[in-house]
Design a protein around this motif. Structure first.
Motif, short mmCIF file in Angstrom:
data_model
loop_
_atom_site.label_atom_id
_atom_site.label_comp_id
_atom_site.label_asym_id
_atom_site.label_seq_id
_atom_site.Cartn_x
_atom_site.Cartn_y
_atom_site.Cartn_z
N GLY A 28 0.78 -1.23 0.00
CA GLY A 28 0.00 0.00 0.00
C GLY A 28 0.81 1.27 0.00
N ILE A 29 2.12 1.23 -0.10
CA ILE A 29 2.93 2.44 -0.10
C ILE A 29 2.64 3.24 -1.37
CG2 ILE A 29 4.90 1.28 -1.18
CD1 ILE A 29 6.70 3.07 0.54
N SER A 30 2.49 4.55 -1.22
CA SER A 30 2.10 5.38 -2.36
C SER A 30 2.72 6.76 -2.32
CB SER A 30 0.57 5.52 -2.41
OG SER A 30 0.09 6.13 -1.22
N LEU B 12 9.38 8.64 2.45
CA LEU B 12 9.53 7.36 3.13
C LEU B 12 9.81 7.56 4.61
CD1 LEU B 12 11.81 5.51 0.55
CD2 LEU B 12 9.32 5.60 0.63
N PRO B 13 9.14 6.82 5.48
CA PRO B 13 9.49 6.84 6.91
C PRO B 13 10.92 6.36 7.11
CG PRO B 13 7.34 5.81 6.56
CD PRO B 13 7.96 5.97 5.22
N PRO B 14 11.58 6.84 8.17
CA PRO B 14 12.98 6.44 8.38
C PRO B 14 13.18 4.94 8.45
CG PRO B 14 12.40 8.29 9.79
CD PRO B 14 11.13 7.84 9.16
N GLY B 15 12.25 4.24 9.08
CA GLY B 15 12.39 2.79 9.19
C GLY B 15 12.28 2.09 7.85
N TRP C 29 15.05 -0.71 3.46
CA TRP C 29 15.35 -0.88 2.03
C TRP C 29 16.85 -0.83 1.76
CZ3 TRP C 29 17.50 2.93 -1.23
CH2 TRP C 29 17.64 2.53 -2.56
N LYS C 30 17.54 0.12 2.37
CA LYS C 30 18.98 0.22 2.16
C LYS C 30 19.71 -1.01 2.71
CE LYS C 30 19.04 4.49 3.80
NZ LYS C 30 19.50 5.83 4.25
N GLU C 31 19.19 -1.58 3.77
CA GLU C 31 19.82 -2.78 4.31
C GLU C 31 19.61 -3.97 3.37
OE1 GLU C 31 22.18 -4.92 6.74
OE2 GLU C 31 21.77 -2.77 6.85
N ALA D 256 9.85 15.45 -1.92
CA ALA D 256 9.95 14.77 -0.62
C ALA D 256 11.41 14.75 -0.19
CB ALA D 256 9.40 13.35 -0.70
N PRO D 257 11.65 14.63 1.12
CA PRO D 257 13.05 14.54 1.58
C PRO D 257 13.73 13.31 0.99
CG PRO D 257 11.56 14.98 3.41
CD PRO D 257 10.70 14.65 2.23
#
Length: 814
Positions: free
Chosen positions: A303-305, A309-312, A317-319, A375-376
């Motif tokens: 459902g991400i749209s 992005l939240p920090p978590g 994702w980077k991990e 967005a940041p």
């Protein structure tokens, strides 16, 4: 996890584009011949070119045709084609083979071979048209001869344009069979075959279960005759595997993006960037933003749209993006999966960061279009730096180059020996007639009875293809020699044409120099190389091999550019070969396999005993390293290699430890040459004694003096105040006594009013406390051990070297 939308198929995109642009002809159901009466058809069969020379053959054709038409007359339709399609025979050729005799016998009592002859002559006379799928299942040896009678002039012209050996070969027979099938299915002669007909035949042949090897040679024959339009595909061999240039929408949809607004944003972003990028870069950018970034987020966060992005989420994702799964096939055939560090992590992070920053910058110019998506950025600039990995890759590549450069001449000689070995074997085979035996070494081989092939069987009965082995050995040798003398990339080598060989006349002497023009490849910058005598010999050998023996010209090829996903214009490419009668450009996979055979032939190993493999790009690194080591200036090597940045050239240059030592020695020699000659005189006994006395007087009560030789004591031996004093931890108690005494003296001076002395005592107190602090820093939580001063023993070589040499040694130590 979010469910991804179906991903459209991208492979074979060029085949689908060609199929849409060049539609096949419709077979139709009514044309003059199929609408004729039975008597008119029989009269047609009695006239050339369908009239048989032998009386029995003429009777068999007429009888079989009458029987089939009598049977078809019982089915509805106004033409013989409509009646054939209404009959059960049109459904499947296998049913015709199994039940056709029973069907026809109900109308006319004739033998089955006569019925088969009648069907062929009716199809050859274009009375009925059999679909391609029906023809693939109908096996007969007379199909080509019957259809060739329909267009004798066209077939005569075709046979004149084809090499007789190729015409009589297995591949030539398949090509003629393909042309016959197309004419039986679509009607008309050779000149009536369209590009769409050929494309449809290639597609249907690939779907069938019969052997489709050499199934595109007929297309090249049609192109050579000029029957196809100029904008038709250059070949049908690879169209089912190449994608062509996809649109930005296709680039995004191939990886599946569930969120419609984000999908539209990604498409718009790629469209905005496309004019400034080549297709290969655009393809990689689309893959980074869709598959590696957003599709991964949708897969793990349903459902991400939003790009905010939240920090978590960003951290997770980077991990995940830090590693990837590497799959390797074990010797037993099973797959081994290993989690390894992702090598292209920094470039992909940079692409995502640029995506965010571009949107923020474009929002200032078009706020309505890009503003809602600002967005940041979840990726900091420091995360895109990858210096450690680059250094590790550089060290690994340098080590690889240092291992292979000493073995380069050995490998080149092995490639030559490997080619000569297989050429001698092929000559020995061709020297004996088909079916005869010959000896190679201690083994006896038997040449196959088919004289058109260069095959033989060993004593164990295994079939060996001597011509193919010689072919691979030759091109392995040509590849090694070309790459080692030019330093070109493999794609540049494969795109080298006969037109790349040019001449240049020196304006001063009039001497003619041969030059090799390297076509633009990675950097789209054309460059010219001087052809050495060794390279000229290699190029001449290649030209003699690929030249057409009938015309003396090098065949023209339209090679497919796998980077830009487009077909290059026709060119006389040097690295081409006859593949089943159709000339085609060599692939990188073929070159690598040929080099692997040379490695297996020589058995090179590294220091650990592992096989020392050579890749095509290794020769480029070896060429640059050897050129710079031989004295070629790096900026000239940059031009020859075609690099836009000299740092890239130096990255290819492997630095040897001996080079560092020699360069340092040369630097010292140059520095000596700039100094006054009187500094290199031999010191006197007094000067040498003074030098030794300096080190003997460096020991003081609370430590060691570190001032330079022949320099005076600036503090007049007030060592507590001097910054050059190295306090001895063993003398800490003595230094503490000095500090306590200074505190008492300062108190006494303040009590007696000796203000002038207070100033100097405080400076000494600060120096004592600083020395105590130095001891604390040097021995944290430990015990100081006095190692003593090294004993300086005058050595004879140092006395002869002189004062200047001694100073240089001290300077280098510092």
């Amino acid at each position: 996890m979010a469910e991804r939308p179906p991903v459209p198929q991208a492979a074979g995109g060029m085949l689908r584009q060609a199929q849409a642009r060049f539609p096949a002809r419709s077979a139709g159901t009514r044309w003059p011949t199929t609408c004729s009466s039975a008597e008119e058809v029989i009269a047609l069969l009695d006239r050339p070119p369908f009239r048989a020379e032998k009386k029995y053959a003429r009777w068999a054709r007429r009888t079989g045709a009458r029987a089939i038409m009598a049977w078809l007359a019982g089915f509805p339709g106004e033409s013989w084609q409509e009646r054939w399609e209404a009959s059960p025979a049109a459904a499947c050729p296998h049913r015709w083979a199994q039940e056709g005799h029973t069907w026809v016998s109900s109308a006319a009592q004739v033998k089955w071979p006569i019925v088969q002859t009648g069907l062929l002559v009716l199809a050859g006379a274009d009375v009925i048209r059999l679909p391609l799928t029906w023809l693939f299942g109908h096996r007969t040896t007379h199909l080509r001869s019957v259809v060739e009678a329909r267009d004798p002039e066209g077939y005569a012209r075709l046979q004149e344009s084809v090499d007789p050996k190729r015409w009589a070969s297995v591949g030539g027979g398949r090509a003629r069979l393909a042309l016959a099938r197309i004419m039986l299915a679509k009607g008309g002669g050779l000149a009536d075959i369209t590009a769409g007909d050929a494309i449809q035949y290639s597609i249907e042949l690939r779907k069938s279960e019969i052997d489709n090897s050499g199934g595109t040679l007929f297309y090249s024959w049609l192109r050579n005759l000029g029957y196809l339009p100029s904008d038709a595909p250059a070949t049908l061999r690879f169209l089912d595997r190449v994608t062509g240039q996809l649109t930005c929408e296709q680039l995004v949809d191939r990886h599946g993006v569930a969120c419609a607004p984000i999908r539209r944003l990604l498409i718009d972003y790629l469209e905005e960037r496309r004019p400034k990028l080549d297709y290969s870069t655009l393809d990689n950018l689309a893959r980074a933003l869709t598959r590696n970034f957003w599709s991964d987020l949708e897969h793990h966060h349903s459902g991400i749209s939003s790009l905010d992005l939240p920090p978590g989420v960003a951290r997770a994702w980077k991990e995940r993006f830090r590693t990837r799964i590497q799959r390797r096939k074990r010797p037993d055939g099973t797959l081994e999966e290993t989690v390894v560090e992702r090598a292209d992590r920094a470039p992909l992070l940079m692409a995502v960061r640029a995506f965010y920053l571009d949107i923020a910058r474009w929002a200032a110019e078009e706020p309505a279009r890009w503003g809602p998506w600002v967005a940041p950025c979840p990726i900091k600039e420091a995360e895109t730096f990858d210096r450690k990995r680059v250094k590790r890759v550089k060290a690994r590549m340098d080590q690889r180059t240092r291992e292979r450069l000493p073995a380069l001449e050995t490998f080149a000689k092995a490639a030559t020996d490997h080619y000569r070995h297989h050429a001698a074997r092929l000559q020995a085979l061709l020297a004996v007639p088909p079916g005869a035996t010959f000896t190679l070494g201690d083994a006896v081989y038997t040449r196959t009875k088919n004289g058109a092939t260069a095959n033989a069987r060993n004593p164990h009965g295994v079939l060996l293809r001597f011509d193919q082995a010689e072919h691979r050995a030759f091109w392995a040798w040509a590849t090694v020699e070309f790459l080692r003398h030019t330093g070109a990339r493999i794609e540049e080598m494969l795109e080298t044409s006969h037109h790349a060989l040019i001449q240049y006349r020196l304006p001063t002497t009039g001497e003619i120099l041969p030059l090799l023009q390297i076509a633009p490849s990675k950097t789209d910058q054309e460059r010219v190389l001087l052809v050495s005598p060794e390279l000229a010999d290699v190029l001449a050998t290649i030209i003699r091999r690929v030249r057409d023996p009938r015309t003396g010209a090098i065949p023209l090829l339209a090679a497919y550019d796998y980077e830009e996903r487009t077909w290059n214009p026709l060119a006389p490419l040097l690295f081409q070969w006859d593949r089943g009668g159709e000339n085609c450009r060599m692939s990188g996979e073929f070159i690598r396999d040929a080099l692997a055979e040379v490695l297996a032939f020589i058995g090179l190993t590294d220091s650990t005993g592992q096989p020392l493999d050579f890749t095509p790009h290794d020769f480029r690194r070896l060429f640059i390293t050897d050129a710079i080591r031989s004295g070629l200036p790096p900026h000239i090597a940059q031009i020859i290699a075609g690099h836009t940045n000299i740092n890239t050239t130096m990255g290819y240059h492997a630095i040897y430890p001996t080079e560092t030592i020699e360069a340092h020695r040369a630097f010292i020699a140059r520095r000596r040459a700039t100094r006054p000659s009187d500094e290199y005189r031999t010191p006197t006994e007094e000067e040498w004694d003074a030098f030794l006395a300096h080190f003997e007087k460096r020991k003081v009560s609370i430590g060691t003096c570190a001032r330079a030789f022949s320099s005076p004591c600036v503090h007049e031996h007030a060592c507590v105040r001097c910054s050059l004093l190295r306090p001895d931890p063993a003398q800490r108690s003595r230094l503490e006594e000095i500090r306590d005494n200074l505190v008492a003296r300062i108190a006494e001076a303040e009590r007696e009013g000796w203000l002038g002395e207070v100033e100097g005592l405080r400076v000494s107190l600060a120096g004592a406390e600083d020395k105590l602090a130095q001891m604390d820093r040097r021995t944290p939580g430990g015990t100081a051990i006095d190692l003593g001063m090294p004993r300086m023993v005058p050595a004879q070589p140092i006395r002869e070297e002189g004062t200047a040499s001694l100073r240089e040694s001290l300077d280098d130590q510092q």
